[in-house]
Scaffold this active site. Structure first.
Site, short mmCIF file in Angstrom:
data_model
loop_
_atom_site.label_atom_id
_atom_site.label_comp_id
_atom_site.label_asym_id
_atom_site.label_seq_id
_atom_site.Cartn_x
_atom_site.Cartn_y
_atom_site.Cartn_z
N CYS A 1 30.14 -22.22 89.43
CA CYS A 1 29.35 -22.74 90.67
C CYS A 1 29.03 -24.28 91.13
CB CYS A 1 28.60 -21.45 90.78
SG CYS A 1 28.25 -19.88 90.76
N CYS B 1 22.11 -21.39 91.03
CA CYS B 1 20.46 -21.32 92.59
C CYS B 1 19.68 -20.10 90.94
CB CYS B 1 21.27 -20.14 93.22
SG CYS B 1 22.36 -20.59 94.47
N ASP C 1 18.96 -3.58 96.58
CA ASP C 1 20.01 -2.91 95.77
C ASP C 1 18.98 -2.11 94.96
OD1 ASP C 1 22.25 -2.32 95.21
OD2 ASP C 1 22.96 -4.60 95.13
N LYS D 1 22.87 -0.09 97.81
CA LYS D 1 21.78 -0.98 98.84
C LYS D 1 21.41 0.25 99.71
CE LYS D 1 24.29 -5.21 98.47
NZ LYS D 1 25.80 -4.96 97.21
N ARG E 1 31.73 0.50 92.99
CA ARG E 1 30.45 1.65 93.09
C ARG E 1 30.51 2.50 93.84
NH1 ARG E 1 25.84 -2.35 94.31
NH2 ARG E 1 25.51 -2.52 91.86
N TYR E 2 31.25 1.71 95.24
CA TYR E 2 31.37 2.47 96.58
C TYR E 2 32.77 2.47 96.80
CZ TYR E 2 26.74 0.47 97.43
OH TYR E 2 25.94 -0.09 98.24
N CYS F 1 19.64 -16.48 91.78
CA CYS F 1 21.04 -16.04 91.18
C CYS F 1 20.65 -14.43 90.53
CB CYS F 1 22.24 -16.24 90.41
SG CYS F 1 23.81 -16.04 89.92
N ARG G 1 23.35 -12.70 89.38
CA ARG G 1 24.50 -12.44 88.16
C ARG G 1 23.58 -13.75 87.99
NH1 ARG G 1 28.66 -11.32 91.80
NH2 ARG G 1 28.08 -9.46 92.11
C1 LIG Z 1 27.38 -5.36 97.96
C2 LIG Z 1 28.16 -4.53 96.77
C3 LIG Z 1 28.85 -4.06 97.69
C4 LIG Z 1 28.90 -4.50 99.01
O1 LIG Z 1 28.30 -4.00 99.65
P1 LIG Z 1 28.59 -4.26 101.44
O2 LIG Z 1 27.40 -3.20 102.02
O3 LIG Z 1 29.62 -3.47 102.08
O4 LIG Z 1 27.66 -5.79 101.90
C5 LIG Z 1 30.32 -3.25 97.30
N1 LIG Z 1 30.70 -3.52 95.69
C6 LIG Z 1 29.06 -3.86 94.86
C7 LIG Z 1 28.95 -3.21 93.21
C8 LIG Z 1 28.19 -4.01 96.22
O5 LIG Z 1 27.27 -4.94 94.35
S1 SF4 Z 2 23.70 -16.90 93.81
FE1 SF4 Z 2 24.85 -17.18 92.03
S2 SF4 Z 2 26.79 -17.08 92.41
FE2 SF4 Z 2 25.92 -17.39 93.73
S3 SF4 Z 2 26.90 -19.68 94.13
FE3 SF4 Z 2 24.46 -19.34 93.39
S4 SF4 Z 2 24.58 -19.21 91.34
FE4 SF4 Z 2 26.75 -19.04 92.03
#
Ligand SMILES: *Cc1c(COP(=O)(O)O)cnc(C)c1O
Ligand code: SF4
Length: 375
Positions: A131, A135, A337, A344, A118-119, A138, A140
């Site tokens: 995991c 959570c 985000d 972010k 992304r960056y 989460c 994801r």
């Molecule tokens: C959050 C994230 C990062 C890291 O971002 P930082 O601001 O450096 O913590 C990098 N790549 C992706 C895809 C992210 O979601």
């Molecule tokens: S936040 Fe998501 S990826 Fe992180 S420990 Fe919890 S369930 Fe796993």
């Protein structure tokens, strides 16, 4: 910080015969994860059977015995139970209607499977969808819909090749799932491959095991592996002061001794930690165990998670409260985000009151106003 007495877990009927060698062993904690309703009900009696099955068939459930042992199991409002026990709000359209499974397009903005780029200078690498604890909040959560599995060597090779070829990438975020659920050998293999790519300066490991299975970092062999590489940073994920114990402190101490700094990301969660005094206490406790608060995230618009959403104003109110009351090294960046993988953005209360041509009027944390020349 909570000081848990030696053998404290024996006060739970289910674990009264578990000895120290087992309880303090991360492999025992992992092998004895609580995953079924029967197992959960043997500890938390009030769990609703129908609700559990309705949610669990979609978004699965697991917790380590250790993490569950930190909860007040008689209290449905307990902040730890709220983070692990399935709730029908997760599948309630009323709460989830504005949410998506992958709002940040992690799977789409992906040059090869497993990487999200992304960056320009950093890439996110997903290593496993396993995991220790699932959570409920989460970001994801879509990975809960798949079978538990780690990426294969072939999949890793493709990711390493991509990173090697792209010299703009200075940092790799090793994420998951939780990468610390991988066997030591696999962790060593990933770290070795990344450490010896010249243009990589930073290897950032994201893990919640510091919170939910601190005994992972009592493993001498793992600590030896971590000591071999000098590019690593660890970012963990504490959300509530009840999660910080004497075992956390020991785990962090062991990590710091390998030369790795430890940072924390907190997610602002309605009914769990959306209170300025509680966040202040959390940040103070993190400093006590030498973890540097890094981000405080606004809740993500993810399906199955959005019932935890607070207003943005809640986060701003917390930031306003922290500044001036808490050491600057304990203050995280409040961030949101953006949907669509736009990245972010940091959010702060406004400290500039007025901006004229040559002067700016500021306010301080006590709302005292000051005018300063803007040359
Ligand atoms: C959050 C994230 C990062 C890291 O971002 P930082 O601001 O450096 O913590 C990098 N790549 C992706 C895809 C992210 O979601
Ligand atoms: S936040 Fe998501 S990826 Fe992180 S420990 Fe919890 S369930 Fe796993």
């Amino acid at each position: 910080m909570r000081i848990l007495q030696d053998s404290y877990w024996k006060s739970f009927e289910k674990w009264k015969n578990i000895d120290r060698d087992n309880w303090f062993n991360w492999k025992w904690q992992t092998a004895n994860r609580i995953k079924s309703l029967e197992d959960l009900k043997s500890i938390v009696k009030w769990v609703d059977e129908r609700e559990f099955y309705q949610v669990n068939t979609l978004f699965h459930f697991a917790t380590t015995p250790y993490y569950l042992s930190l909860a007040d199991i008689t209290n449905p409002e307990d902040p730890i139970l709220k983070q692990v026990i399935p709730s029908k709000q997760e599948i309630d359209e009323e709460y989830q209607k504005e949410a998506e499974l992958d709002p940040f397009l992690e799977d789409i903005k992906s040059p090869v499977p497993g990487l999200t780029y992304r960056y320009p200078d950093r890439v996110l690498m997903r290593t496993t969808n396993v995991c220790s604890v699932y959570c409920r909040h989460c970001m994801r959560k879509r990975m809960f819909l798949e079978e538990e599995r780690a990426k294969t060597k072939e999949e890793f090779e493709i990711m390493f090749e991509y990173i090697k070829k792209n010299k703009n990438i200075k940092e790799v975020l090793i994420s998951g799932g939780d990468p610390l659920t991988l066997p030591n050998k696999k962790i060593d293999y990933i770290l070795e491959n990344l450490q010896y790519i010249d243009h990589i300066d930073v290897i950032r490991i994201g893990t919640r095991d510091v919170v939910v299975n601190p005994f992972r970092f009592f493993d001498e062999n793992l600590l030896e592996i971590l000591s071999k590489y000098d590019k690593i940073w660890i970012v963990t994920h504490f959300n509530h002061p009840n999660e910080i114990t004497n075992y956390t402190k020991q785990a962090v101490k062991n990590i710091l001794q390998t030369g790795i700094p430890v940072l924390n990301q907190t997610v602002l969660l309605k009914g769990v930690n959306d209170d300025k005094f509680l966040i202040e206490e959390l940040m103070r406790d993190l400093l006590k165990v030498k973890i540097k608060p890094y981000y405080l995230f606004h809740c993500d618009p993810v399906k199955g998670v959005y019932h935890f959403k607070t207003g943005i104003d809640k986060g701003l109110e917390i930031m306003e409260h922290l500044r001036g009351r808490l050491s600057g090294i304990g203050i995280p960046t409040f961030a949101l985000d953006l949907n669509g993988g736009l990245g972010k953005i940091p959010l702060l209360p406004e400290y500039i009151v007025e901006k004229g041509g040559k002067y700016i009027k500021f306010r301080n944390y006590e709302n005292k106003e000051v005018i300063i020349k803007n040359l």
